[in-house]
Design an enzyme around this catalytic site. Structure first.
Site, PDB file in Angstrom:
ATOM      1  N   SER A 255       0.853  -1.192   0.000  1.00 28.68           N
ATOM      2  CA  SER A 255       0.000   0.000   0.000  1.00 28.68           C
ATOM      3  C   SER A 255       0.889   1.243   0.000  1.00 28.68           C
ATOM      4  CB  SER A 255      -0.961  -0.046   1.195  1.00 28.68           C
ATOM      5  OG  SER A 255      -2.000   0.881   1.047  1.00 28.68           O
TER       6      SER A 255
ATOM      7  N   GLU B 214      -8.883  -5.483  -3.461  1.00 28.18           N
ATOM      8  CA  GLU B 214      -8.332  -4.376  -2.677  1.00 28.18           C
ATOM      9  C   GLU B 214      -9.384  -3.808  -1.705  1.00 28.18           C
ATOM     10  OE1 GLU B 214      -5.247  -3.756  -2.510  1.00 28.18           O
ATOM     11  OE2 GLU B 214      -4.347  -4.491  -4.358  1.00 28.18           O
TER      12      GLU B 214
ATOM     13  N   HIS C  60      -7.428  -5.944   0.211  1.00 34.38           N
ATOM     14  CA  HIS C  60      -6.207  -5.252   0.576  1.00 34.38           C
ATOM     15  C   HIS C  60      -5.581  -5.943   1.786  1.00 34.38           C
ATOM     16  CE1 HIS C  60      -3.912  -1.633  -0.233  1.00 34.38           C
ATOM     17  NE2 HIS C  60      -3.977  -1.211   1.015  1.00 34.38           N
TER      18      HIS C  60
END
Length: 514
Positions: free
Chosen positions: A207, A345, A433
């Site tokens: 990220s 995600e 994610h």
């Protein structure tokens, strides 16, 4: 351990006399440190300062070298973290906040402490958290599994939020990136004493950490500090000074101080934290109320548009340059790169319908096969996530393809590899994610993993993914086809793994020159 007890046990270190016969000890450039032994012949050295505490007269400056100490410094617990408040009430990754001033530190996990001849490969990890949160003390970043496989692991901290990235008229930009570079310089100076090889360093992150990795890969200041890089779901935009300066001025005005370092030194850290999220935003390509065709057009026009955060790396031509443009010009071409994203995600329900996306994709010239792939993923997770899949394409998966294509243009395609994490958790049915991290780190039993991935992570997938990450860190190579101008293929990680030449077909066709 409770958070209160962990915070309590992470106070200031006192220099003590250490029994070297029972406690592993290493000498660094600032002094001796002692570690704590883990299972499997691994030793952890936690909370080693790589820079002086960024407080008082050093606040908002570039990182300064730590003061040397006498005696041996016990490094048996994590040091204070720059994160003072968590990303949110509940985070996927457990991310402890540890109070204290000595926030710029590294944690080293090694199977060969004190053996300078071991020359093991090194993995340096940069945590995520939107550049305003996150913690290197997470159990998901425990380097024991990598160390057992012959890799020395270093996790680092860096300044976050406004303290790390906010604009002011007379302070260096990108202080958080400068911290990361200082940590990498510490690795070059010290890692041999921990059994690592400073010429075989791989940087990795997820990220905001993945975005940091891409930023470092092309940063003039970071050149020569590593030979390979891994970006998980990297968020790497290209903020301009002209964009962030008005935000910095508005924030200063709201605090009733001039937009200078002297002005901000009078604002307590707690006050900054109380208000910084109000100012930590800029417009990006995607928003819930933006029609899909406009998102597609904006993404195709600028695949590296901002992530929507104002306190993030800013192009200054010194520590940060436009990543994709620099890659196309060949900067960072000597660095081997592995990058990819998860299928879903940030998955959130919304009102966008699949038919709207299909129509917009057709109008954008995307072929039937690529559209069918997108539709199949929406059907797998549910049509309520159609809009979030568009967001994922714009913010994560599109940039993966764009970075790879620019690397190909910069003659680095032959050592650029893509992955596509497609395993869907039995807990929520998503490939979300952060879900790839326990597999890559080989940590199926780390605290909090069962909450999001269940109690039975596929052992074969864990072994395959972790093994390939070890191989990449060790050799700088991978056994599947590298990126090329004609093929956006990737290794797909799911209950069955395999190379798929069309894994990023939708994104590639959207970004293809018209």
């Amino acid at each position: 351990m409770s958070d209160d007890r962990q915070n309590e046990e992470n106070g200031d270190h006192q220099m003590t006399t250490v029994d070297a016969a029972t406690t592993p000890e290493v000498t660094t450039t600032a002094g001796r440190v002692s570690g704590v032994q883990r299972d499997g012949g691994v030793t952890a050295f936690l909370g080693i300062p790589f820079a002086a505490p960024p407080i008082g007269s050093r606040r908002f400056l570039a990182p300064q070298r730590p003061e040397a100490w006498s005696g041996s410094r016990p490094c048996d617990r994590f040091g204070p973290t720059p994160q003072r408040r968590p990303f949110g009430p509940v985070t996927t990754i457990p991310e402890p906040s540890i109070p204290g001033d000595d926030t710029l530190s590294v944690n080293v996990f090694t199977p060969a402490p004190g053996d300078a001849r071991a020359a093991l490969p090194v993995l340096v990890w940069v945590h995520g958290g939107g550049y305003f949160a996150g913690s290197p003390a997470s159990p998901w970043y425990d380097g024991t599994a990598f160390a057992r496989d012959g890799v020395v692991v270093v996790t680092l901290s860096y300044r976050l939020g406004f303290d790390g990235f906010g604009w002011m008229s007379d302070a260096p930009l990108n202080r958080g990136i400068l911290d990361q570079i200082a940590a990498l310089e510490w690795v070059q100076e010290n890692i041999r004493a921990f059994g690592g090889d400073p010429t075989r360093v791989t940087i990795a992150g997820q990220s905001a950490g993945g975005g940091s990795v891409l930023t470092l890969m092309t940063s003039p200041r970071a050149r020569g500090l590593f030979r390979a890089a891994i970006s998980h779901s990297g968020a790497a935009g290209h903020l301009a000074v002209a964009t962030v300066e008005p935000i910095g001025r508005a924030f200063a005005a709201a605090m009733a101080v001039p937009p200078t370092r002297a002005g901000w030194l009078g604002v307590p850290e707690e006050t900054v934290l109380d208000h910084e999220r109000e100012f930590n935003r800029v417009d990006g390509a995607w928003a819930p109320d933006v029609p899909t065709e406009r998102v597609f057009a904006a993404t195709a026009a600028d695949p590296m548009a901002t992530s929507g955060l104002a306190f993030a790396p800013v192009v200054d031509g010194d520590s940060v340059v436009p990543v994709a443009d620099a890659a196309a010009a060949g900067r960072g071409a000597e660095v081997s790169l592995l990058l990819g994203a998860t299928r879903n995600e940030f998955a959130f329900p919304g009102g966008t319908r699949l038919a709207e996306v299909v129509a917009a994709a057709t109008a954008a010239g995307i072929g039937d096969d690529a559209i069918s792939r997108f539709a199949a993923e929406v059907e797998r997770v549910g049509e309520q996530y159609t809009g979030s899949q568009v967001a994922v394409l714009s913010m994560f998966r599109g940039p993966v393809v764009h970075i790879a294509s620019q690397r190909v243009a910069g003659r680095a395609g032959e050592h650029t590899w893509l992955y596509d994490f497609a395993y869907h958790s039995p807990v929520d049915g998503l490939s979300a994610h952060c879900y790839d991290l326990p597999f890559a780190w080989g940590l199926p039993h780390a605290a909090g993993v069962d909450r999001v991935l269940g109690t039975a992570m596929p052992a074969a997938l864990t072994a395959t993914m972790h093994g390939l990450w070890v191989e990449f860190v060790t050799t700088g190579r991978l056994p599947w086809a590298a990126a090329s101008e004609s093929m956006p293929g990737a290794m797909v990680f799911d209950t069955e793994c395999g190379f798929d030449p069309g894994a990023y077909a939708f994104e590639s066709e959207l970004l293809a020159p018209r």
